[in-house]
Design an enzyme around this catalytic site. Structure first.
Site, PDB file in Angstrom:
ATOM      1  N   CYS A   9       0.828  -1.209   0.000  1.00 37.77           N
ATOM      2  CA  CYS A   9       0.000   0.000   0.000  1.00 37.77           C
ATOM      3  C   CYS A   9       0.863   1.259   0.000  1.00 37.77           C
ATOM      4  CB  CYS A   9      -0.914  -0.006   1.230  1.00 37.77           C
ATOM      5  SG  CYS A   9      -1.887   1.485   1.384  1.00 37.77           S
TER       6      CYS A   9
ATOM      7  N   CYS B  86      -0.549   4.127   2.184  1.00 38.05           N
ATOM      8  CA  CYS B  86      -0.322   3.978   3.631  1.00 38.05           C
ATOM      9  C   CYS B  86       1.140   4.245   3.992  1.00 38.05           C
ATOM     10  CB  CYS B  86      -0.652   2.557   4.109  1.00 38.05           C
ATOM     11  SG  CYS B  86      -2.091   1.826   3.360  1.00 38.05           S
ATOM     12  N   ASP B  87       2.063   3.706   3.185  1.00 31.80           N
ATOM     13  CA  ASP B  87       3.461   3.669   3.622  1.00 31.80           C
ATOM     14  C   ASP B  87       4.395   4.605   2.855  1.00 31.80           C
ATOM     15  OD1 ASP B  87       2.724   1.732   5.438  1.00 31.80           O
ATOM     16  OD2 ASP B  87       3.074   0.090   4.037  1.00 31.80           O
TER      17      ASP B  87
END
Ligand code: NAP
Length: 321
Positions: free
Chosen positions: A144, A147-148
């Protein structure tokens, strides 16, 4: 229930899955005055909630963030009376309600009775199966970018895959990383032309063609990737602090394998009305066998599935017109 006969289950339709397909099905079914419940995954999230900008959803020229679209779909569906529960569905079994055939759905420690079922469980990211992949999840291996990505400001990352997801996410990662290397097993991308054009024009993106990941290396955190050239067999090291893997999808259909027919990849086979091999069970969105997996097609499938469920329930109740 001590032999007690219940003549009608609490729901006309229960939808399994709370992504764009499931929520659109929920909105259509609730709006058609069916008693409708959507069960959202308890331990999974829709892929769309971790998608950055969706710029090809019709009617939204400025684009919309995936999670915002899901929030808006939910608000709209709930306005029409959709009920939402949370849980991981493990079984769907036939159940007789008085004179009528229906279904019982088990999700965590709850049971839900319904006349019809719509499966909209989507798909999840496929793994590479490379050495180090599992060990470094959360320590440099990610599925992701939204997200990261921000963890990799001014660092070097790799993206594996040549499809729309890999290229879209590689472009997104250039906001943070100083260099993004796309590792692809062929010498040609699968991604759509507009994404390819943007990637080739982006100075931060490099390509490792005809290459596969042999292993992901590091001590506590990822430090590099061992690549193998599929044509020559030669191996080489690529320095990277993060590796984002986008090599396609596997459908979330394990609980339904014994229930409905699916193709070799596990995608549920449906007809044009989203009818599965079993009367009363419909399926829609990324979990079905089809060519194009997009939000707009998921929503379209969801509307069709809900309408088919509506006709099925009306027929069962003797209310067809
Ligand atoms: P995909 O289209 O199936 O592409 C998967 C990519 O991973 C392919 O390039 C494939 O290589 C590669 N691959 C598969 N298994 C591999 C392995 N074991 N090792 C190395 N590489 C491997 O999957 P996706 O990109 O996740 O897209 C899924 C669906 O969502 C598609 O229908 C896509 O169009 C859609 N989507 C659309 C958008 C958009 O329109 N903006 C954005 C994201 C996703 P090969 O090319 O050699 O097969």
């Amino acid at each position: 229930m001590g032999g007690e006969t219940i003549s009608s289950p609490p729901y006309d339709v229960v939808i399994i899955g709370g992504g764009p397909a499931g929520l659109t099905a929920g909105m259509y079914a609730a709006r058609a005055d069916l008693r409708t419940l959507t069960i959202e995954g308890g331990s999974t999230v829709s892929q769309i909630t971790v998608t950055d900008l969706i710029e090809n959803y019709p009617g939204i020229p400025d684009g919309i963030i995936g999670s915002s679209l899901v929030d808006r779909l939910k608000t709209q569906a709930v306005q029409f009376g959709l009920k939402i529960a949370t849980g991981d569905v493990t079984a769907v079994t036939k159940k007789r309600w008085g004179e009528t055939d229906g279904w019982e759905i088990v999700a965590d420690d709850m049971r839900y009775g319904t006349l019809s079922v719509i499966i909209a469980t989507g798909a999840n990211w496929r793994r590479l199966g490379a050495a180090g992949e599992e060990r470094f999840i959360g320590k440099g291996v990610s599925f992701c970018a939204t997200c990261d990505g921000p963890f990799y400001r001014n660092r070097e990352v790799a993206v594996v895959g040549g499809g729309d997801t890999a290229i879209q996410e590689a472009l997104y990662l250039t906001r943070f990383a100083k260099k993004v290397t796309v590792i692809h097993r062929r010498d040609r991308l699968r991604a759509t032309a507009i994404l390819q054009k943007r990637a080739f024009a982006n100075e931060k993106i490099a390509f490792a063609w005809n290459s596969v990941v042999e292993s992901i290396e590091g001590l506590d955190l990822v430090q590099g990737i061992k690549l193998k050239d599929v044509k020559t067999g030669a191996t080489r090291e690529l320095a990277a602090n993060g590796i984002f893997i986008f090599v396609g999808l596997t459908p979330n259909t394990a609980p339904f394998r014994e229930l409905v027919a699916a193709d070799q990849g596990g995608y549920i086979t449906v007809d044009a009305n989203m009818q599965t091999s079993v009367p009363g069970i419909f399926a829609c969105g990324d979990c079905i066998a089809k060519r194009l997996r997009q939000v707009v097609t998921a929503c379209g499938d969801g509307a069709t599935a809900a309408f088919s469920a509506q006709l099925y329930v009306e027929e069962l109740k003797g209310e067809a017109y």
